[in-house]
Each structure stands twice: as structure tokens, then as C-alpha cells.
Scaffold this motif. Structure first.
Motif, mmCIF file in Angstrom:
data_model
loop_
_atom_site.group_PDB
_atom_site.id
_atom_site.type_symbol
_atom_site.label_atom_id
_atom_site.label_comp_id
_atom_site.label_asym_id
_atom_site.label_seq_id
_atom_site.Cartn_x
_atom_site.Cartn_y
_atom_site.Cartn_z
ATOM 1 N N ALA A 103 0.837 -1.192 0.000
ATOM 2 C CA ALA A 103 0.000 0.000 0.000
ATOM 3 C C ALA A 103 0.877 1.249 0.000
ATOM 4 N N SER A 162 0.579 3.838 1.726
ATOM 5 C CA SER A 162 0.803 4.283 3.107
ATOM 6 C C SER A 162 1.986 3.559 3.743
ATOM 7 N N TYR A 163 2.132 2.266 3.453
ATOM 8 C CA TYR A 163 3.267 1.519 3.991
ATOM 9 C C TYR A 163 4.573 2.028 3.382
ATOM 10 N N ASN A 209 -6.156 -8.011 2.612
ATOM 11 C CA ASN A 209 -6.696 -6.951 3.482
ATOM 12 C C ASN A 209 -5.595 -6.295 4.302
ATOM 13 N N TRP A 210 -4.696 -7.103 4.840
ATOM 14 C CA TRP A 210 -3.581 -6.551 5.613
ATOM 15 C C TRP A 210 -2.692 -5.667 4.740
ATOM 16 N N ILE A 213 -3.620 -3.957 2.017
ATOM 17 C CA ILE A 213 -4.354 -2.721 1.741
ATOM 18 C C ILE A 213 -4.344 -1.803 2.965
ATOM 19 N N ASP A 214 -4.351 -2.408 4.155
ATOM 20 C CA ASP A 214 -4.315 -1.626 5.402
ATOM 21 C C ASP A 214 -2.941 -1.035 5.694
ATOM 22 N N GLY A 215 -1.940 -1.357 4.880
ATOM 23 C CA GLY A 215 -0.612 -0.782 5.058
ATOM 24 C C GLY A 215 0.281 -1.511 6.026
ATOM 25 N N ASN A 216 0.048 -2.823 6.181
ATOM 26 C CA ASN A 216 0.819 -3.578 7.168
ATOM 27 C C ASN A 216 2.097 -4.211 6.624
ATOM 28 N N HIS A 236 -6.662 -3.784 -7.649
ATOM 29 C CA HIS A 236 -6.082 -2.900 -6.632
ATOM 30 C C HIS A 236 -4.860 -2.173 -7.167
ATOM 31 N N THR A 246 -4.720 1.342 -5.037
ATOM 32 C CA THR A 246 -4.798 0.871 -3.647
ATOM 33 C C THR A 246 -3.505 0.170 -3.247
#
Length: 309
Positions: free
Chosen positions: A172, A174-175, A233-234, A236-239, A252, A257
């Protein structure tokens, strides 16, 4: 004179119970009541004069006599199925039940749609699709075809390449803003990697092809799962950084995304249909494999999605 020969339908019920080790699961699969399953097994045991299963409150366990009879019953049903198929194929149309297994996302997003088209083309086929994130035993579990991602590793089975594909690295935005972009495979050791155990994939080991050939990378992270939905999902959440099939994450990547990481590297992950030698002369299996090749290699449900580098 009383006819003590088992009915084919009862042998089918018996084989399903043997494969599922459960009256409840058998009833669900066959669309009948649990009482019906129990009754038919009781009749079969009386006809054969043996106890086929040891029953507990939670499961049924096949007996030693049941194991021997199961092997014979399965052969009888296969022979009858082949006889029926041969007769129908002579008329030009495959029929009967087609049992297929594959992984969850591949089955839900691609294979299921193609099977819908297949049944419309051949309306005498009955389709059963099982979605499992584990490798199945085709013969023991009674499947005709297993759709797999990754190189086939069982020489006793026949592998049919369905579509070319690969797994790629991404994360992601953000990551990547927080941790930066890795510049080389060695940099992955300093990153959080989202570890996914696929049906054919070693846990935490990524085998990537790049400019210098194939490199094996051991990755670690705080998140890991055997389900690609969870890993996606993880991601996409930036993990962390993830390695998933192109067809699984294409949308995505296209909407931003997720962003590709180390785009020069990828892991081969072609899609294969695995069949057993007993299916060599099966018209329904042959038709299904060819149909999968045609529709999963091009068209609406194709797996060879083109992505920006």
C-alpha cells in the motif's frame, strides 16, 4: 428370492460418507436428510453382513471391512460412470457429475463463472465445486479435477496447463511512505512481509525470478495467514509487502490501492488442472479442461491480466 445386491445409489451414499467421514456432511452434499443417509448405510450393512463404520457422537470412522468394500465400491461406480459416459459421448454430449476442487479466491472469482458457462454449453453436466485452501487427494476424495496455482509436484497425476500467470510484489502507498521502497531483494529482510501459505507454496519462502535468474528469499513479518483474502486486506491496510497472483490483485494495482514493489521480480504461478490417469478417457473431464483453457486464458475471466510495470 430376495435380492441382496447393493443398489448403486446406496454405494454412492456409502462412498460419500467414507470420503467425508460424516453423515451430516454427506447429507448436505447429496441434498438429503441425515436420517436418509443413516438408513441407507444401515440397509447396506445388512445386505453385506458387515459393519462399515464405527460411529461416535461427532464423527464416523470407516471400519477395516469398510475400507476394503470402499475400494471395490469406488471401482464399481467409476466403471458405471465410464459406461454411461461412453454411451452418452457416442451421441456427442458429455453428462454426469463433475467434481472439481480449487482454492478460494480462484474458485470464487474465476473458476465458478467459467463452470457456469460450461454447464450452459453442456446442460447434462452436474457441477460440484469445492473451494479449499489445501491440496486434495484426487482419487481418495473423489474429485475429477483439481485447479492449482504453481508448478505441479505429483508425478502420478496428469498436469494440464490452463493459463500462464505469476505472483508479484506490492504494498500500500501508506506503507511505502512510512517504510520506504526496497531497492533490492536483500532489502526485504528489513521490511514487514505479509506471509501467505498457499496450497503449493512454502511458508515464508519467496522464489523470485529476476534479471539474474531465480533467487530464494526468506521473509518474515508480524502477520501471516493461509487465506489470501486476509493477507490482501492486511496489505491494503498498510501492514507490509505481499506476494500474490496477478489475477488476485489486478484491480487494486489499477486503482492505486496497491503499488508494485521491485517490478523486475516475479514468482511463476501458472494455473494447472490436475487429473488422474483414470480420467484419460472421460469426456466430461476432457471437455472441462479444454473449456477452462479457453476461458481462463482470454476473455472476461482471463488470468493473464496485463499490468503496468
Amino acid at each position: 428370492m430376495v435380492n441382496n445386491r447393493p443398489a448403486l445409489d446406496d454405494l454412492h451414499v456409502f462412498c460419500t460418507v467414507a470420503q467425508r467421514a460424516s453423515f451430516v456432511a454427506t447429507a448436505t452434499e447429496l441434498g438429503v436428510s441425515q436420517a436418509f443417509v443413516s438408513k441407507r448405510i444401515g440397509i447396506l450393512e445388512k445386505q453385506l453382513g458387515v459393519r462399515l463404520f464405527h460411529r461416535t457422537t461427532r464423527r464416523v470412522h470407516i471400519s477395516d471391512e469398510g475400507e476394503r468394500i470402499y475400494a471395490a465400491a469406488r471401482k464399481i461406480l467409476e466403471d458405471v460412470g465410464t459406461l454411461t459416459e461412453t454411451a452418452v459421448s457416442a451421441k456427442g454430449e458429455p453428462s454426469g457429475q463433475l467434481r472439481i476442487s480449487t482454492s478460494l479466491r480462484l474458485g470464487r472469482n474465476h473458476v465458478s463463472h467459467v463452470l457456469s458457462l460450461l454447464q450452459r454449453r453442456y446442460p447434462k453436466l452436474d457441477i460440484w465445486l469445492e473451494l479449499l485452501d489445501r491440496r486434495v487427494n484426487l482419487v481418495e476424495e473423489g474429485y475429477d479435477i483439481d485447479i492449482r496455482v504453481g508448478e505441479p509436484t505429483q508425478p502420478q497425476l496428469i498436469a494440464h496447463r490452463i493459463a500462464e500467470s505469476s505472483r508479484i510484489l506490492c504494498a500500500a502507498p501508506s506503507y511505502l511512505r512510512r517504510r520506504g521502497h526496497p531497492k533490492s531483494l536483500a532489502d526485504l529482510a528489513q521490511h514487514d512481509c505479509l506471509v501467505f501459505r498457499d496450497r503449493e507454496q512454502a511458508f515464508g519462502v519467496w522464489r523470485l525470478q529476476g534479471p539474474n535468474g531465480t533467487d530464494t528469499v526468506k521473509v518474515t513479518g508480524r502477520f501471516g495467514s493461509n487465506h489470501s483474502d486476509v493477507v490482501l486486506n492486511w496489505g491494503i491496510d498498510g501492514n507490509g509487502i505481499l506476494l500474490l497472483s496477478v489475477w488476485d490483485i489486478a484491480s487494486h494495482l489499477k486503482d492505486g490501492t496497491l503499488v508494485r514493489v521491485l517490478p523486475a521480480y516475479r514468482e511463476p504461478a501458472d494455473v494447472w488442472a490436475m487429473t488422474s490417469s483414470r480420467s484419460l478417457d472421460s469426456a466430461k473431464v476432457r471437455v472441462c479442461v479444454e473449456f477452462m483453457k479457453r476461458h481462463l486464458s482470454k476473455g472476461k475471466f482471463a488470468l493473464d491480466t496485463k499490468l503496468p510495470e
